[in-house]
Design a protein around this motif. Structure first.
Motif, PDB file in Angstrom:
ATOM      1  N   GLU A 319      25.550 -73.645 -63.786  1.00  0.00           N
ATOM      2  CA  GLU A 319      24.717 -73.576 -64.932  1.00  0.00           C
ATOM      3  C   GLU A 319      23.465 -73.103 -64.232  1.00  0.00           C
ATOM      4  N   VAL A 320      22.570 -72.397 -65.300  1.00  0.00           N
ATOM      5  CA  VAL A 320      21.313 -71.802 -65.072  1.00  0.00           C
ATOM      6  C   VAL A 320      20.481 -72.496 -65.951  1.00  0.00           C
ATOM      7  N   LEU A 321      19.141 -72.942 -65.583  1.00  0.00           N
ATOM      8  CA  LEU A 321      18.339 -73.477 -66.583  1.00  0.00           C
ATOM      9  C   LEU A 321      17.103 -72.328 -66.336  1.00  0.00           C
ATOM     10  N   ASP A 322      16.546 -71.771 -67.480  1.00  0.00           N
ATOM     11  CA  ASP A 322      15.429 -70.925 -67.614  1.00  0.00           C
ATOM     12  C   ASP A 322      14.260 -71.722 -68.252  1.00  0.00           C
ATOM     13  N   LEU A 323      13.078 -71.742 -67.830  1.00  0.00           N
ATOM     14  CA  LEU A 323      11.897 -72.337 -68.316  1.00  0.00           C
ATOM     15  C   LEU A 323      11.035 -71.021 -68.380  1.00  0.00           C
ATOM     16  N   PHE A 324      10.345 -70.965 -69.718  1.00  0.00           N
ATOM     17  CA  PHE A 324       9.473 -69.900 -69.725  1.00  0.00           C
ATOM     18  C   PHE A 324       7.961 -70.227 -69.833  1.00  0.00           C
ATOM     19  N   VAL A 325       7.133 -69.911 -68.820  1.00  0.00           N
ATOM     20  CA  VAL A 325       5.906 -70.643 -68.465  1.00  0.00           C
ATOM     21  C   VAL A 325       4.901 -69.864 -69.117  1.00  0.00           C
ATOM     22  N   THR A 326       4.058 -70.288 -69.861  1.00  0.00           N
ATOM     23  CA  THR A 326       2.796 -69.213 -70.351  1.00  0.00           C
ATOM     24  C   THR A 326       1.727 -69.403 -69.496  1.00  0.00           C
ATOM     25  N   GLY A 327       0.302 -68.684 -69.828  1.00  0.00           N
ATOM     26  CA  GLY A 327      -0.563 -68.541 -69.030  1.00  0.00           C
ATOM     27  C   GLY A 327      -1.260 -69.590 -68.865  1.00  0.00           C
ATOM     28  N   ASP A 328      -1.093 -70.766 -69.646  1.00  0.00           N
ATOM     29  CA  ASP A 328      -2.044 -72.070 -69.591  1.00  0.00           C
ATOM     30  C   ASP A 328      -0.945 -73.044 -69.085  1.00  0.00           C
ATOM     31  N   LEU A 329       0.207 -72.620 -68.537  1.00  0.00           N
ATOM     32  CA  LEU A 329       0.967 -73.665 -67.692  1.00  0.00           C
ATOM     33  C   LEU A 329       1.771 -74.392 -68.606  1.00  0.00           C
ATOM     34  N   SER A 330       1.831 -74.230 -70.086  1.00  0.00           N
ATOM     35  CA  SER A 330       2.710 -74.972 -70.888  1.00  0.00           C
ATOM     36  C   SER A 330       4.078 -74.242 -70.960  1.00  0.00           C
ATOM     37  N   VAL A 331       5.088 -74.824 -71.066  1.00  0.00           N
ATOM     38  CA  VAL A 331       6.713 -74.536 -71.179  1.00  0.00           C
ATOM     39  C   VAL A 331       6.829 -74.097 -72.876  1.00  0.00           C
ATOM     40  N   ALA A 332       6.686 -72.727 -72.902  1.00  0.00           N
ATOM     41  CA  ALA A 332       6.920 -72.252 -74.239  1.00  0.00           C
ATOM     42  C   ALA A 332       8.182 -72.418 -74.726  1.00  0.00           C
ATOM     43  N   GLY A 333       9.369 -72.571 -74.070  1.00  0.00           N
ATOM     44  CA  GLY A 333      10.742 -72.846 -74.354  1.00  0.00           C
ATOM     45  C   GLY A 333      11.753 -72.922 -73.009  1.00  0.00           C
ATOM     46  N   THR A 334      12.728 -73.421 -73.228  1.00  0.00           N
ATOM     47  CA  THR A 334      13.825 -73.585 -72.131  1.00  0.00           C
ATOM     48  C   THR A 334      15.086 -73.011 -72.752  1.00  0.00           C
ATOM     49  N   ARG A 335      15.988 -72.664 -71.574  1.00  0.00           N
ATOM     50  CA  ARG A 335      17.338 -72.132 -72.009  1.00  0.00           C
ATOM     51  C   ARG A 335      18.197 -72.489 -70.982  1.00  0.00           C
ATOM     52  N   ARG A 336      19.336 -73.219 -71.365  1.00  0.00           N
ATOM     53  CA  ARG A 336      20.412 -73.566 -70.260  1.00  0.00           C
ATOM     54  C   ARG A 336      21.730 -73.183 -70.625  1.00  0.00           C
ATOM     55  N   ARG A 337      22.319 -72.216 -69.635  1.00  0.00           N
ATOM     56  CA  ARG A 337      23.408 -71.469 -69.915  1.00  0.00           C
ATOM     57  C   ARG A 337      24.526 -71.569 -68.808  1.00  0.00           C
ATOM     58  N   ASP A 338      25.854 -71.303 -69.280  1.00  0.00           N
ATOM     59  CA  ASP A 338      26.672 -71.058 -68.054  1.00  0.00           C
ATOM     60  C   ASP A 338      26.598 -69.766 -67.168  1.00  0.00           C
ATOM     61  N   VAL A 339      27.011 -69.841 -66.057  1.00  0.00           N
ATOM     62  CA  VAL A 339      26.727 -68.680 -65.165  1.00  0.00           C
ATOM     63  C   VAL A 339      27.878 -67.703 -65.747  1.00  0.00           C
ATOM     64  N   GLU A 340      28.898 -68.113 -66.203  1.00  0.00           N
ATOM     65  CA  GLU A 340      30.059 -66.955 -66.636  1.00  0.00           C
ATOM     66  C   GLU A 340      29.600 -66.523 -67.896  1.00  0.00           C
ATOM     67  N   GLU A 341      28.686 -67.148 -68.809  1.00  0.00           N
ATOM     68  CA  GLU A 341      28.290 -66.564 -70.082  1.00  0.00           C
ATOM     69  C   GLU A 341      27.130 -65.403 -69.717  1.00  0.00           C
ATOM     70  N   ILE A 342      26.363 -65.806 -68.600  1.00  0.00           N
ATOM     71  CA  ILE A 342      25.504 -64.613 -68.163  1.00  0.00           C
ATOM     72  C   ILE A 342      25.990 -63.462 -67.639  1.00  0.00           C
ATOM     73  N   ARG A 343      27.180 -63.591 -67.003  1.00  0.00           N
ATOM     74  CA  ARG A 343      27.791 -62.326 -66.389  1.00  0.00           C
ATOM     75  C   ARG A 343      28.445 -61.490 -67.402  1.00  0.00           C
ATOM     76  N   GLN A 344      29.148 -62.130 -68.267  1.00  0.00           N
ATOM     77  CA  GLN A 344      29.680 -61.629 -69.434  1.00  0.00           C
ATOM     78  C   GLN A 344      28.742 -60.602 -70.373  1.00  0.00           C
ATOM     79  N   ALA A 345      27.497 -61.499 -70.501  1.00  0.00           N
ATOM     80  CA  ALA A 345      26.511 -60.963 -71.399  1.00  0.00           C
ATOM     81  C   ALA A 345      26.046 -59.647 -70.561  1.00  0.00           C
ATOM     82  N   SER A 346      25.978 -59.621 -69.487  1.00  0.00           N
ATOM     83  CA  SER A 346      25.282 -58.529 -68.586  1.00  0.00           C
ATOM     84  C   SER A 346      26.305 -57.350 -68.166  1.00  0.00           C
TER      85      SER A 346
END
Length: 346
Positions: A319-346
């Motif tokens: 699994e991979v967790l992505d956190l998108f951090v903005t300029g004021d250090l707030s987390v605008a969003g998160t995304r949790r995906r399977d590694v295999e899903e990422i490989r297929q998408a790329s």
């Protein structure tokens, strides 16, 4: 992850130079809404009132008295910590009651509350007394090197060790000699801990402070902490591999007392619920990773620098967790995906 900048604090006291007395009433009320009224004291007057051993003994006696009575030392009990004039006189090195009464008057209002024949510490008195007992102003602790047992995240071949000089701890690589972080550490922390427990306390201490800072509250004075992302200085980027040169840095600054911190973006999101959940689901505890090396599973990617957005990623097993951090250090969003899903998408 590495490169935590030095944290420091500098005093900032506002005073009216034309005032004849030590107290200055400063109204912070706006035109439309009632705000707090702040009453300030000129710093030189406050410190002058403390410059005597008899007066120091009074503050120490009130702290020691509450500890001996076992009231727990909670701030909510400050008003209940009282001693009489006679009790304080006996606990002091004063020779006469008349001279001792003079010293009490110098402390009253700013450091002591007085009612009838009972004396208690004010908030300021409590902070000073605690700092005296902890050795904050008097003790300079040095120790090390203490091996951390963690590999260097910069050269990946050496191991990290901690060295303390005059209450500042530096964690650096014994091979490449590059420093990963330098942070202050209260001298009282050394008194009852062996080296292993000392490093654990150092990690917990600064995790807590970093979490509070990231939430916009100064851990020193509770004023607003300015939080922002920015490009790191050349002194930081020149230590990184070329592949990691395009990085962002967390900058935390208190305009009131001067407390500041520079750190990787990853350290600002370690306590985020999505991060805690990811590690928990993989039978891990993110708090088991020290701030000087949180692990190889972390990556930072600058998505945009105008406006700032940094993707902080953690990969555990499949699994991979992505956190998108903005300029004021707030987390605008998160995304949790399977590694295999990422490989297929790329």
């Amino acid at each position: 992850m590495s490169d935590v900048g030095t944290e420091g604090a500098g005093g900032a006291t506002r005073a009216d130079p034309e005032s004849e007395g030590p107290r200055i009433a400063e109204s912070e009320r706006g035109a439309d809404s009632p705000g707090p009224e702040v009453e300030s004291t000129v710093a030189s007057d406050a410190f002058e009132a403390l410059g005597n051993e008899v007066r120091m003994s009074v503050l120490r006696a009130l702290v020691d008295d509450s500890a001996e009575r076992g009231d727990g030392g909670g701030d909510e009990l400050v008003s209940g910590r009282t001693m009489t004039f006679s009790e304080l006189f006996e606990a002091s090195p004063a020779d006469t009651t008349a001279g001792f009464a003079y010293h009490l008057r110098q402390l009253t209002d700013l450091f002591l509350d007085a009612e009838d024949d009972e004396y208690a510490l004010t908030y300021a008195g409590l902070q000073v007394a605690r700092a005296i007992s902890a050795g904050t102003y008097t003790d300079r602790v040095s120790f090390g090197p203490v091996p951390t047992g963690d590999p260097c995240p910069l050269c990946e071949s050496g191991e990290l060790a901690a060295v303390c000089e005059a209450n500042y701890v530096t964690v650096a690589c014994e091979d490449c000699e590059r420093a990963v972080l330098t942070l202050p550490f209260p001298p009282s922390a050394r008194r009852d801990r062996d080296p292993e427990r000392l490093l654990d306390a150092f990690d917990r201490h600064h995790r807590h402070r970093l979490s509070v800072m990231s939430d916009g509250v100064c851990p020193e004075c509770a004023a607003t902490m300015d939080a922002a992302l920015a490009a790191p200085p050349e002194s930081v980027t020149e230590q990184l591999p070329d592949a990691e040169a395009d990085r962002a840095q967390v900058r935390l600054d208190c305009q009131q007392c001067g407390c500041r911190l520079r750190a990787p973006v990853t350290l600002a999101v370690l306590e985020h619920p999505a991060v805690v959940s990811l590690f928990h689901d993989h039978a891990l505890n993110v708090r088991d990773r020290p701030i000087w090396n949180v692990g190889e599973e972390w990556r930072e990617t600058v998505v945009s620098d105008d406006p700032w957005c940094v993707r902080v990623s953690a990969e555990l097993d499949d699994e991979v967790l992505d956190l998108f951090v903005t300029g004021d250090l707030s987390v605008a969003g998160t995304r949790r995906r399977d590694v295999e899903e990422i490989r297929q998408a790329s």
